[in-house]
Motif scaffolding. Structure first.
Motif, PDB file in Angstrom:
ATOM      1  N   ASN A  21      13.957  -3.139   1.944  1.00  0.00           N
ATOM      2  CA  ASN A  21      14.165  -2.704   3.325  1.00  0.00           C
ATOM      3  C   ASN A  21      12.841  -2.554   4.079  1.00  0.00           C
ATOM      4  OD1 ASN A  21      16.931  -2.596   2.955  1.00  0.00           O
ATOM      5  ND2 ASN A  21      16.923  -0.445   2.348  1.00  0.00           N
ATOM      6  N   GLU A  22      11.817  -2.043   3.399  1.00  0.00           N
ATOM      7  CA  GLU A  22      10.532  -1.852   4.067  1.00  0.00           C
ATOM      8  C   GLU A  22       9.855  -3.195   4.360  1.00  0.00           C
ATOM      9  OE1 GLU A  22       8.125   0.963   1.965  1.00  0.00           O
ATOM     10  OE2 GLU A  22       9.303   2.644   2.726  1.00  0.00           O
ATOM     11  N   ILE A  23       9.970  -4.133   3.423  1.00  0.00           N
ATOM     12  CA  ILE A  23       9.410  -5.464   3.667  1.00  0.00           C
ATOM     13  C   ILE A  23      10.141  -6.136   4.826  1.00  0.00           C
ATOM     14  CG2 ILE A  23       9.204  -7.796   2.718  1.00  0.00           C
ATOM     15  CD1 ILE A  23       7.054  -5.866   1.761  1.00  0.00           C
ATOM     16  N   GLN A  24      11.459  -5.991   4.873  1.00  0.00           N
ATOM     17  CA  GLN A  24      12.239  -6.575   5.962  1.00  0.00           C
ATOM     18  C   GLN A  24      11.794  -6.004   7.310  1.00  0.00           C
ATOM     19  OE1 GLN A  24      16.492  -6.479   5.396  1.00  0.00           O
ATOM     20  NE2 GLN A  24      16.933  -6.901   7.546  1.00  0.00           N
ATOM     21  N   THR A  25      11.521  -4.707   7.348  1.00  0.00           N
ATOM     22  CA  THR A  25      11.061  -4.079   8.587  1.00  0.00           C
ATOM     23  C   THR A  25       9.705  -4.641   9.011  1.00  0.00           C
ATOM     24  OG1 THR A  25      12.233  -2.021   8.083  1.00  0.00           O
ATOM     25  CG2 THR A  25      10.424  -1.886   9.659  1.00  0.00           C
ATOM     26  N   ILE A  26       8.808  -4.852   8.056  1.00  0.00           N
ATOM     27  CA  ILE A  26       7.461  -5.339   8.357  1.00  0.00           C
ATOM     28  C   ILE A  26       7.477  -6.781   8.854  1.00  0.00           C
ATOM     29  CG2 ILE A  26       5.260  -6.012   7.294  1.00  0.00           C
ATOM     30  CD1 ILE A  26       5.513  -3.505   5.542  1.00  0.00           C
ATOM     31  N   ILE A  27       8.209  -7.643   8.161  1.00  0.00           N
ATOM     32  CA  ILE A  27       8.150  -9.071   8.508  1.00  0.00           C
ATOM     33  C   ILE A  27       9.118  -9.435   9.630  1.00  0.00           C
ATOM     34  CG2 ILE A  27       7.362  -9.663   6.196  1.00  0.00           C
ATOM     35  CD1 ILE A  27      10.106 -10.697   5.516  1.00  0.00           C
ATOM     36  N   GLY A  28      10.120  -8.595   9.868  1.00  0.00           N
ATOM     37  CA  GLY A  28      11.009  -8.823  11.003  1.00  0.00           C
ATOM     38  C   GLY A  28      12.210  -9.687  10.722  1.00  0.00           C
ATOM     39  N   PHE A  29      12.459 -10.015   9.454  1.00  0.00           N
ATOM     40  CA  PHE A  29      13.646 -10.777   9.078  1.00  0.00           C
ATOM     41  C   PHE A  29      13.957 -10.509   7.608  1.00  0.00           C
ATOM     42  CE2 PHE A  29       9.880 -13.484   9.472  1.00  0.00           C
ATOM     43  CZ  PHE A  29       9.641 -13.805   8.150  1.00  0.00           C
ATOM     44  N   LYS A  30      15.143 -10.907   7.192  1.00  0.00           N
ATOM     45  CA  LYS A  30      15.607 -10.607   5.845  1.00  0.00           C
ATOM     46  C   LYS A  30      15.002 -11.583   4.832  1.00  0.00           C
ATOM     47  CE  LYS A  30      19.912  -9.913   3.242  1.00  0.00           C
ATOM     48  NZ  LYS A  30      21.392  -9.947   3.324  1.00  0.00           N
ATOM     49  N   ALA A  40       3.326 -10.546  -4.293  1.00  0.00           N
ATOM     50  CA  ALA A  40       2.263 -10.416  -3.296  1.00  0.00           C
ATOM     51  C   ALA A  40       1.551  -9.075  -3.362  1.00  0.00           C
ATOM     52  CB  ALA A  40       2.838 -10.621  -1.892  1.00  0.00           C
ATOM     53  N   PHE A  41       2.157  -8.109  -4.029  1.00  0.00           N
ATOM     54  CA  PHE A  41       1.552  -6.776  -4.134  1.00  0.00           C
ATOM     55  C   PHE A  41       1.258  -6.381  -5.576  1.00  0.00           C
ATOM     56  CE2 PHE A  41       4.014  -6.745  -0.173  1.00  0.00           C
ATOM     57  CZ  PHE A  41       2.981  -6.455   0.717  1.00  0.00           C
ATOM     58  N   THR A  42       1.199  -7.374  -6.450  1.00  0.00           N
ATOM     59  CA  THR A  42       0.880  -7.107  -7.852  1.00  0.00           C
ATOM     60  C   THR A  42      -0.588  -7.424  -8.111  1.00  0.00           C
ATOM     61  OG1 THR A  42       3.153  -7.617  -8.545  1.00  0.00           O
ATOM     62  CG2 THR A  42       1.450  -7.658 -10.247  1.00  0.00           C
ATOM     63  N   HIS A  43      -1.338  -6.407  -8.491  1.00  0.00           N
ATOM     64  CA  HIS A  43      -2.777  -6.552  -8.736  1.00  0.00           C
ATOM     65  C   HIS A  43      -3.021  -7.136 -10.125  1.00  0.00           C
ATOM     66  CE1 HIS A  43      -6.990  -5.080  -9.377  1.00  0.00           C
ATOM     67  NE2 HIS A  43      -7.084  -5.443  -8.114  1.00  0.00           N
ATOM     68  N   ARG A  44      -4.122  -7.847 -10.256  1.00  0.00           N
ATOM     69  CA  ARG A  44      -4.440  -8.499 -11.531  1.00  0.00           C
ATOM     70  C   ARG A  44      -4.621  -7.499 -12.669  1.00  0.00           C
ATOM     71  NH1 ARG A  44      -9.939 -11.635 -10.755  1.00  0.00           N
ATOM     72  NH2 ARG A  44      -9.312 -12.352 -12.817  1.00  0.00           N
ATOM     73  N   SER A  45      -4.916  -6.243 -12.367  1.00  0.00           N
ATOM     74  CA  SER A  45      -5.127  -5.233 -13.404  1.00  0.00           C
ATOM     75  C   SER A  45      -3.869  -4.952 -14.219  1.00  0.00           C
ATOM     76  CB  SER A  45      -5.627  -3.926 -12.785  1.00  0.00           C
ATOM     77  OG  SER A  45      -4.657  -3.376 -11.909  1.00  0.00           O
ATOM     78  N   ASP A 108      -3.341  -1.446   9.244  1.00  0.00           N
ATOM     79  CA  ASP A 108      -2.369  -1.066  10.277  1.00  0.00           C
ATOM     80  C   ASP A 108      -0.944  -1.075   9.728  1.00  0.00           C
ATOM     81  OD1 ASP A 108      -4.392  -0.759  12.082  1.00  0.00           O
ATOM     82  OD2 ASP A 108      -4.012  -2.619  13.181  1.00  0.00           O
ATOM     83  N   LEU A 109      -0.662  -2.002   8.830  1.00  0.00           N
ATOM     84  CA  LEU A 109       0.678  -2.092   8.234  1.00  0.00           C
ATOM     85  C   LEU A 109       0.812  -1.208   6.992  1.00  0.00           C
ATOM     86  CD1 LEU A 109       1.278  -5.958   8.517  1.00  0.00           C
ATOM     87  CD2 LEU A 109       2.329  -4.152   9.903  1.00  0.00           C
ATOM     88  N   ASN A 110      -0.294  -0.581   6.586  1.00  0.00           N
ATOM     89  CA  ASN A 110      -0.316   0.281   5.398  1.00  0.00           C
ATOM     90  C   ASN A 110       0.243  -0.453   4.175  1.00  0.00           C
ATOM     91  OD1 ASN A 110      -0.782   2.574   3.866  1.00  0.00           O
ATOM     92  ND2 ASN A 110       1.176   3.527   4.403  1.00  0.00           N
ATOM     93  N   LEU A 111      -0.180  -1.701   4.009  1.00  0.00           N
ATOM     94  CA  LEU A 111       0.341  -2.525   2.922  1.00  0.00           C
ATOM     95  C   LEU A 111      -0.085  -2.019   1.543  1.00  0.00           C
ATOM     96  CD1 LEU A 111      -0.178  -6.126   4.376  1.00  0.00           C
ATOM     97  CD2 LEU A 111       1.903  -4.726   4.384  1.00  0.00           C
ATOM     98  N   ILE A 112      -1.176  -1.273   1.489  1.00  0.00           N
ATOM     99  CA  ILE A 112      -1.692  -0.847   0.195  1.00  0.00           C
ATOM    100  C   ILE A 112      -0.708   0.069  -0.532  1.00  0.00           C
ATOM    101  CG2 ILE A 112      -2.910   1.238   0.958  1.00  0.00           C
ATOM    102  CD1 ILE A 112      -5.255   0.272  -0.865  1.00  0.00           C
ATOM    103  N   ARG A 113       0.222   0.675   0.209  1.00  0.00           N
ATOM    104  CA  ARG A 113       1.195   1.564  -0.433  1.00  0.00           C
ATOM    105  C   ARG A 113       2.142   0.820  -1.365  1.00  0.00           C
ATOM    106  NH1 ARG A 113       3.428   0.522   4.674  1.00  0.00           N
ATOM    107  NH2 ARG A 113       5.707   0.395   4.808  1.00  0.00           N
ATOM    108  N   ASN A 127     -11.809  -4.807   1.142  1.00  0.00           N
ATOM    109  CA  ASN A 127     -11.162  -6.103   1.353  1.00  0.00           C
ATOM    110  C   ASN A 127      -9.757  -6.195   0.773  1.00  0.00           C
ATOM    111  OD1 ASN A 127     -13.372  -7.054   2.724  1.00  0.00           O
ATOM    112  ND2 ASN A 127     -14.234  -8.170   1.009  1.00  0.00           N
ATOM    113  N   ILE A 128      -9.334  -5.202   0.001  1.00  0.00           N
ATOM    114  CA  ILE A 128      -7.978  -5.225  -0.550  1.00  0.00           C
ATOM    115  C   ILE A 128      -6.944  -5.315   0.573  1.00  0.00           C
ATOM    116  CG2 ILE A 128      -7.869  -2.695  -0.618  1.00  0.00           C
ATOM    117  CD1 ILE A 128      -6.142  -5.094  -3.107  1.00  0.00           C
ATOM    118  N   HIS A 129      -7.222  -4.690   1.706  1.00  0.00           N
ATOM    119  CA  HIS A 129      -6.257  -4.680   2.818  1.00  0.00           C
ATOM    120  C   HIS A 129      -6.029  -6.089   3.365  1.00  0.00           C
ATOM    121  CE1 HIS A 129      -6.447  -0.302   2.894  1.00  0.00           C
ATOM    122  NE2 HIS A 129      -7.771  -0.396   2.866  1.00  0.00           N
TER     123      HIS A 129
END
Length: 246
Positions: A21-30, A40-45, A108-113, A127-129
């Motif tokens: 639901n949060e990704i849908q809100t950010i990108i503007g479509f389902k 896209a949010f999985t770190h190599r660690s 601005d999109l607080n993607l790091i969360r 640069n992670i942002h």
């Protein structure tokens, strides 16, 4: 696809639909396939691998997203600046997709969360942002194709941030600008970088910037690059009238 689902179905937020639901809100479509966005949010660690031993993190999506951003921004500038030559268009695109600007977009999109990592977020570099913003763009392209990718870039980058008149006067690297001016004016310059650590345990670097053997500016930052850029900015303001009228 089932294999990937098993790899990524870990956190409760992703399982119960909050992430979707949060990704849908950010990108503007389902989203059609949420797996791309989880990647896209999985770190190599996390050291996640697919069955072929390929790493499962956002770095390849970051590469793809960077290319998509460049393509969409280039097309926009081509259409909106018909009098601009190749050099002008390249410089304007660089200002829009600069690392500083991409980091701003990610913050601005607080993607790091959303990032899944074994490294505490406070240990990430700035640069992670921007990196995960690019990865998000790459995920949209793989999930929905070029048209949706372009739609997202228009909504999140071009419409709110791209003002060609303002961008023409924006400086993206004071160091590059200063070096260009020094070379044109046949002036010598030198960045003297040295350790400048305080009592707080944080590593710092100091810089003395000399032009024609005279120290013009000093700066201190947590990286050599940042310290040099800060010193160059101070030197730019010292010579701004001469540089701007070159």
């Amino acid at each position: 696809m089932k294999i990937l689902k098993n790899i990524f179905q870990k956190s409760r937020s992703k399982e119960d639909g909050i992430f979707f639901n949060e990704i849908q809100t950010i990108i503007g479509f389902k989203p059609q396939s949420i797996i791309y966005y989880q990647k896209a949010f999985t770190h190599r660690s996390t050291n996640q691998m697919d069955l072929k031993g390929n790493p499962m993190n956002y770095e390849r999506l970051e590469f793809l997203g960077d290319a998509m951003l460049s393509a969409v921004i280039a097309a926009h500038l081509y259409n909106k600046a018909p009098a601009g030559d190749e050099g002008y268009l390249t410089k304007m695109r660089s200002k829009i997709v600069s690392r500083e600007h991409l980091n701003e977009l990610g913050r601005d999109l607080n993607l790091i969360r959303f990032v899944e990592s074994k490294v505490p977020t406070q240990h990430f570099g700035e640069n992670i942002h921007g990196n995960i913003f690019e990865a998000l763009v790459g995920a949209i392209f793989l999930d929905k194709g070029y048209d949706y990718c372009e739609k997202f870039i228009q909504k999140s980058v071009i419409i709110p941030y791209v003002d060609i008149a303002k961008l023409e006067g924006k400086v993206i690297s004071y160091k590059s600008l200063l070096i260009e001016w020094c070379q044109k004016e046949k002036k010598s310059f030198f960045f003297d970088v040295f350790d400048d650590n305080g009592n707080d345990g944080q590593k710092y670097f100091g810089v003395k910037l000399s032009i024609d053997n005279k120290v013009i500016a000093k700066a201190r930052a947590t990286s050599k690059k940042k310290a040099e850029e800060k010193a160059a900015q101070r030197a730019y303001f010292a010579f701004q009238e001469k540089i701007d009228n070159k």
